[in-house]
Design a protein around this motif. Structure first.
Motif, short mmCIF file in Angstrom:
data_model
loop_
_atom_site.label_atom_id
_atom_site.label_comp_id
_atom_site.label_asym_id
_atom_site.label_seq_id
_atom_site.Cartn_x
_atom_site.Cartn_y
_atom_site.Cartn_z
N MET A 183 0.82 -1.20 0.00
CA MET A 183 0.00 0.00 0.00
C MET A 183 0.86 1.26 0.00
SD MET A 183 -3.01 1.16 -0.02
CE MET A 183 -4.21 2.21 0.65
N ILE A 184 1.93 1.25 0.78
CA ILE A 184 2.81 2.42 0.84
C ILE A 184 3.47 2.66 -0.51
CG2 ILE A 184 4.95 3.31 1.86
CD1 ILE A 184 4.08 2.04 4.49
N VAL A 185 3.83 1.57 -1.20
CA VAL A 185 4.44 1.70 -2.52
C VAL A 185 3.46 2.38 -3.48
CG1 VAL A 185 5.37 0.45 -4.49
CG2 VAL A 185 5.97 -0.27 -2.19
N ALA A 186 2.20 1.98 -3.45
CA ALA A 186 1.19 2.59 -4.32
C ALA A 186 1.02 4.07 -4.01
CB ALA A 186 -0.14 1.85 -4.18
N VAL A 187 1.04 4.43 -2.74
CA VAL A 187 0.91 5.83 -2.34
C VAL A 187 2.10 6.64 -2.86
CG1 VAL A 187 0.90 7.41 -0.36
CG2 VAL A 187 -0.54 5.37 -0.34
N LEU A 188 3.30 6.10 -2.71
CA LEU A 188 4.50 6.81 -3.17
C LEU A 188 4.51 6.95 -4.69
CD1 LEU A 188 7.19 5.27 -0.81
CD2 LEU A 188 6.19 7.57 -0.71
N ILE A 189 4.08 5.89 -5.40
CA ILE A 189 3.99 5.96 -6.86
C ILE A 189 3.01 7.06 -7.27
CG2 ILE A 189 3.18 4.74 -8.91
CD1 ILE A 189 4.26 2.14 -7.59
N GLY A 190 1.84 7.09 -6.63
CA GLY A 190 0.83 8.11 -6.94
C GLY A 190 1.33 9.51 -6.65
N LEU A 191 1.99 9.68 -5.51
CA LEU A 191 2.49 11.00 -5.13
C LEU A 191 3.56 11.49 -6.11
CD1 LEU A 191 2.53 13.30 -3.03
CD2 LEU A 191 4.31 12.02 -1.83
N PHE A 192 4.53 10.63 -6.40
CA PHE A 192 5.61 11.05 -7.29
C PHE A 192 5.12 11.32 -8.70
CE2 PHE A 192 9.45 10.05 -9.90
CZ PHE A 192 10.19 11.15 -9.51
N SER A 193 4.26 10.46 -9.23
CA SER A 193 3.75 10.70 -10.58
C SER A 193 2.82 11.90 -10.60
CB SER A 193 3.07 9.46 -11.15
OG SER A 193 2.01 9.05 -10.35
N GLY A 194 2.15 12.20 -9.48
CA GLY A 194 1.32 13.41 -9.40
C GLY A 194 2.15 14.67 -9.45
N VAL A 195 3.28 14.67 -8.75
CA VAL A 195 4.18 15.83 -8.79
C VAL A 195 4.67 16.05 -10.22
CG1 VAL A 195 6.43 16.70 -8.02
CG2 VAL A 195 4.85 15.68 -6.37
N ILE A 196 5.08 14.96 -10.86
CA ILE A 196 5.58 15.05 -12.24
C ILE A 196 4.46 15.54 -13.17
CG2 ILE A 196 6.49 13.69 -14.17
CD1 ILE A 196 8.51 14.14 -11.92
N SER A 197 3.24 15.01 -12.99
CA SER A 197 2.10 15.45 -13.81
C SER A 197 1.81 16.93 -13.62
CB SER A 197 0.84 14.65 -13.45
OG SER A 197 0.97 13.32 -13.81
N GLY A 198 1.86 17.38 -12.39
CA GLY A 198 1.59 18.79 -12.09
C GLY A 198 2.60 19.72 -12.74
N MET A 199 3.79 19.22 -12.95
CA MET A 199 4.83 20.01 -13.61
C MET A 199 4.66 20.01 -15.13
SD MET A 199 7.95 18.71 -11.22
CE MET A 199 9.25 19.66 -11.98
N GLY A 200 3.73 19.18 -15.62
CA GLY A 200 3.48 19.12 -17.06
C GLY A 200 4.42 18.20 -17.80
N ILE A 201 5.13 17.37 -17.08
CA ILE A 201 6.12 16.51 -17.71
C ILE A 201 5.48 15.21 -18.22
CG2 ILE A 201 8.23 15.17 -17.30
CD1 ILE A 201 8.98 17.39 -15.27
N GLY A 202 4.49 14.72 -17.55
CA GLY A 202 3.82 13.49 -17.95
C GLY A 202 4.03 12.40 -16.91
N GLY A 203 3.08 12.28 -16.03
CA GLY A 203 3.18 11.31 -14.95
C GLY A 203 3.16 9.87 -15.43
N GLY A 204 2.62 9.63 -16.64
CA GLY A 204 2.58 8.28 -17.19
C GLY A 204 3.96 7.69 -17.38
N ALA A 205 4.93 8.55 -17.63
CA ALA A 205 6.30 8.07 -17.79
C ALA A 205 6.83 7.46 -16.50
CB ALA A 205 7.21 9.22 -18.23
N ILE A 206 6.27 7.86 -15.38
CA ILE A 206 6.63 7.29 -14.08
C ILE A 206 5.61 6.22 -13.68
CG2 ILE A 206 6.87 7.82 -11.60
CD1 ILE A 206 9.08 9.02 -13.40
N LEU A 207 4.34 6.52 -13.85
CA LEU A 207 3.27 5.66 -13.35
C LEU A 207 3.26 4.29 -14.02
CD1 LEU A 207 0.83 5.54 -11.45
CD2 LEU A 207 -0.57 6.38 -13.33
#
Length: 122
Positions: free
Chosen positions: A1-25
């Motif tokens: 569960m913690i891994v899923a939360v960290l994945i969501g958080l990190f890809s959300g930060v990347i998405s918010g920057m306009g880089i593309g969270g899918g590249a991480i997610l």
């Protein structure tokens, strides 16, 4: 569960920057949570909707959107999305995973070697 939360958080930060969270997610879902490629891409599409809405709101508020460019990009993006979804549904998971990996590698090499362009002040 913690891994899923960290994945969501990190890809959300990347998405918010306009880089593309899918590249991480997508790779994170595949490697850390053992989600197959088709499912990871489907999850990414659902994940994209709320993160894109929030990012778009912030960028509109900060006046970072060029409205004249929006409609052609949206229309052709929809055409590409329909075509890409159709093709992705026909491709085996392993081939799709390799294609996505090659795409990420090419984008990484491009970003590493591209020259910065001077931005015009408007």
């Amino acid at each position: 569960m913690i891994v899923a939360v960290l994945i969501g958080l990190f890809s959300g930060v990347i998405s918010g920057m306009g880089i593309g969270g899918g590249a991480i997610l997508i790779p994170a879902l595949s490697f850390f949570l053992q989600v197959n490629q088709h499912d990871a891409q489907g999850i990414n599409l659902l994940y994209f909707l709320p993160t894109a809405a929030v990012s778009l709101y912030v960028h509109i508020r900060n006046r970072n959107v060029k409205y004249k460019a929006v409609m052609p990009i949206i229309l052709w993006g929809l055409v590409g999305a329909v075509g890409g979804a159709f093709v992705a549904g026909l491709i085996k998971t392993e081939v799709l995973r390799r294609c996505f990996g090659v795409f990420l590698l090419c984008m990484g090499v491009y970003e590493f070697f591209k020259k910065e362009k001077k931005q015009k002040i408007e």
